[in-house]
Design an enzyme around this catalytic site. Structure first.
Site, mmCIF file in Angstrom:
data_model
loop_
_atom_site.group_PDB
_atom_site.id
_atom_site.type_symbol
_atom_site.label_atom_id
_atom_site.label_comp_id
_atom_site.label_asym_id
_atom_site.label_seq_id
_atom_site.Cartn_x
_atom_site.Cartn_y
_atom_site.Cartn_z
ATOM 1 N N ARG A 299 0.873 -1.184 0.000
ATOM 2 C CA ARG A 299 0.000 0.000 0.000
ATOM 3 C C ARG A 299 0.902 1.223 0.000
ATOM 4 N NH1 ARG A 299 -5.025 1.916 3.804
ATOM 5 N NH2 ARG A 299 -6.037 0.435 2.424
ATOM 6 N N HIS B 177 -7.915 1.011 -5.963
ATOM 7 C CA HIS B 177 -8.082 0.249 -4.708
ATOM 8 C C HIS B 177 -8.767 -1.082 -5.059
ATOM 9 C CE1 HIS B 177 -8.148 -0.653 -0.607
ATOM 10 N NE2 HIS B 177 -8.971 0.258 -0.129
ATOM 11 N N GLN C 135 -10.477 -3.619 -2.519
ATOM 12 C CA GLN C 135 -11.747 -3.076 -2.013
ATOM 13 C C GLN C 135 -12.905 -3.419 -2.947
ATOM 14 O OE1 GLN C 135 -12.123 -0.821 0.928
ATOM 15 N NE2 GLN C 135 -14.265 -1.343 0.562
ATOM 16 N N ASP D 55 -16.921 8.397 -0.435
ATOM 17 C CA ASP D 55 -15.602 8.231 0.189
ATOM 18 C C ASP D 55 -15.215 9.579 0.800
ATOM 19 O OD1 ASP D 55 -13.115 7.208 0.932
ATOM 20 O OD2 ASP D 55 -12.258 7.266 -1.089
ATOM 21 N N CYS E 292 -16.141 2.772 1.795
ATOM 22 C CA CYS E 292 -15.004 1.863 2.044
ATOM 23 C C CYS E 292 -14.487 1.998 3.466
ATOM 24 C CB CYS E 292 -13.897 2.119 1.035
ATOM 25 S SG CYS E 292 -13.201 3.788 1.132
ATOM 26 N N ARG F 219 -13.980 -7.381 3.230
ATOM 27 C CA ARG F 219 -12.562 -7.176 2.883
ATOM 28 C C ARG F 219 -11.761 -8.426 3.223
ATOM 29 N NH1 ARG F 219 -10.205 -2.479 2.571
ATOM 30 N NH2 ARG F 219 -8.786 -3.679 1.296
HETATM 31 N N1 NVA Z 1 -9.710 7.485 -0.834
HETATM 32 C C1 NVA Z 1 -9.299 7.020 0.480
HETATM 33 C C2 NVA Z 1 -9.571 5.552 0.622
HETATM 34 C C3 NVA Z 1 -9.220 4.966 1.959
HETATM 35 C C4 NVA Z 1 -9.479 3.513 2.069
HETATM 36 C C5 NVA Z 1 -7.830 7.328 0.686
HETATM 37 O O1 NVA Z 1 -7.034 7.066 -0.237
HETATM 38 O O2 NVA Z 1 -7.471 7.841 1.743
HETATM 39 N N1 CP Z 2 -11.088 0.604 3.252
HETATM 40 C C1 CP Z 2 -9.792 0.539 3.585
HETATM 41 O O1 CP Z 2 -8.912 0.307 2.745
HETATM 42 O O2 CP Z 2 -9.551 0.715 4.900
HETATM 43 P P1 CP Z 2 -8.120 0.884 5.586
HETATM 44 O O3 CP Z 2 -7.539 2.175 5.113
HETATM 45 O O4 CP Z 2 -8.412 0.888 7.068
HETATM 46 O O5 CP Z 2 -7.262 -0.293 5.188
#
Ligand code: NVA
Ligand code: CP
Length: 332
Positions: A106, A133, A136, A230, A272, A318
């Site tokens: 990540r 993502h 997800q 989101d 998410c 998930r």
């Molecule tokens: N768009 C958000 C998703 C988190 C799971 C981010 O990248 O922070």
């Molecule tokens: N939805 C998601 O990816 O959550 P986290 O950022 O907690 O992993």
């Protein structure tokens, strides 16, 4: 279906049949765990989990899925390991491939996860980049299938808000690949780029998906069975853009009025997570105090907590879907 040794980097690397196979496998693994008949397909496998950005769901989903299946995990981040600041992605990939059976990454850039995969001898999974993502998506689709009993290509959903972030991109692409009725709504400056739209159009031409990209909530929401949103500022973006985002995105808040626009009595709300729906987080409190938005930001607290909200089913899935990816790519 044979997905052995495949990377899982972005939705468009997979066919609709392959993605459907992973969703179906997740549904079966979920039932097996509930019925206490889970078979371990990952005995003695080792999985490296690299997190340049923070996580609750993705990290825990990988760890629990691995443990359930007999595998072991190692968590690495930028501060306590050499990754990034002292050792290149290409070198890290070649070292970790000697110890591990798969690597989750990540981080910020899609190029980085693609490079990791290029130099790695073992499957690499994208646990979120700025662009996509994909893990997800399997959970979101499993959740929509479970809540409607419909086939994937019969699903109709809207995503409203910041539509040029990872979630906006991924929901657009996944819906396009799977043949759904996909509606994306946001202010024009926060809609997906022409490049992303072209990818989605190409996928839709194959699958028969209907794609609507609009700045109109009315247009996006009418008839949608699911409404996704989101956060308005994603990880890695400057906190200074909150003011501008609140101005741009307030009309796209998911609230009672927005859900009524669907005209669908049993419409479901999805997110998410993490999400800002109350003042019980540092950022949620700070932004609510500055803007006076005490009912919630991208979603109001009443909708988040209502019977229409399926966000915790989505979060649970998930784990089952990430387990499916690992079983399919490195399992016995
Ligand atoms: N768009 C958000 C998703 C988190 C799971 C981010 O990248 O922070
Ligand atoms: N939805 C998601 O990816 O959550 P986290 O950022 O907690 O992993």
């Amino acid at each position: 279906m044979n997905l052995k040794n495949r990377d899982f980097l972005k939705e468009i690397d997979f066919t609709a049949d392959e993605l459907q196979y992973l969703i179906d496998l997740a549904i079966e693994l979920k039932a097996a765990k509930r019925e206490r008949r889970e078979v371990k397909h990952l005995q003695d496998r080792n999985i490296a989990l690299i997190f340049e950005k923070t996580s609750t769901r993705t990290r825990c989903a990988f760890e629990v899925a691995a443990f359930d299946q007999g595998a072991h995990t190692t968590y690495l981040d930028g501060q306590s390991s050499q990754v990034g600041h002292k050792e290149s992605i290409a070198d890290t990939a070649r070292v970790l491939s000697r110890y591990y059976d798969a690597i989750q990454f990540r981080g910020k850039s899609q190029e980085m996860v693609e490079e990791l995969a290029q130099f790695s001898d073992v499957p690499v999974y994208n646990g979120l980049t700025d662009e996509w993502h994909p893990t997800q998506m399997l959970a979101d689709f499993q959740t929509m299938i479970e809540h409607t009993g419909r086939k994937t290509n019969e699903l109709s959903f809207a995503y409203v808000g910041d539509a040029r972030n990872n979630m906006g991109h991924s929901l657009l692409m996944m819906g396009a690949i799977m043949g759904c009725d996909v509606r994306i709504a946001g202010p024009s400056e926060l809609l997906p780029s022409a490049e992303i739209r072209a990818l989605a159009d190409a996928a839709a031409a194959k699958s028969g998906a209907r794609i609507t990209l609009t700045d109109s909530m009315d247009e996006a929401l009418l008839g949608a069975q699911f409404v996704h949103t989101d956060v308005w500022v994603s990880m890695g973006e400057s906190p200074e853009i909150w003011n501008e985002r609140v101005k741009l995105l307030s009309p796209y808040q998911v609230n009672r009025e927005a859900l009524a626009k669907t005209g669908v009595a049993d419409v479901k709300f999805m997110h998410c997570l993490p999400g800002f729906h109350n003042e019980q987080t540092t950022i949620g409190f700070e932004i609510a105090s500055k803007t006076g938005m005490h009912e919630g930001l991208e979603v109001t607290h009443d909708i988040f907590e209502s019977d229409l909200s399926v966000v915790f089913d989505q979060a649970e899935n998930r784990m089952h879907t990430i387990k499916a990816i690992m079983v399919a790519t490195i399992g016995d």
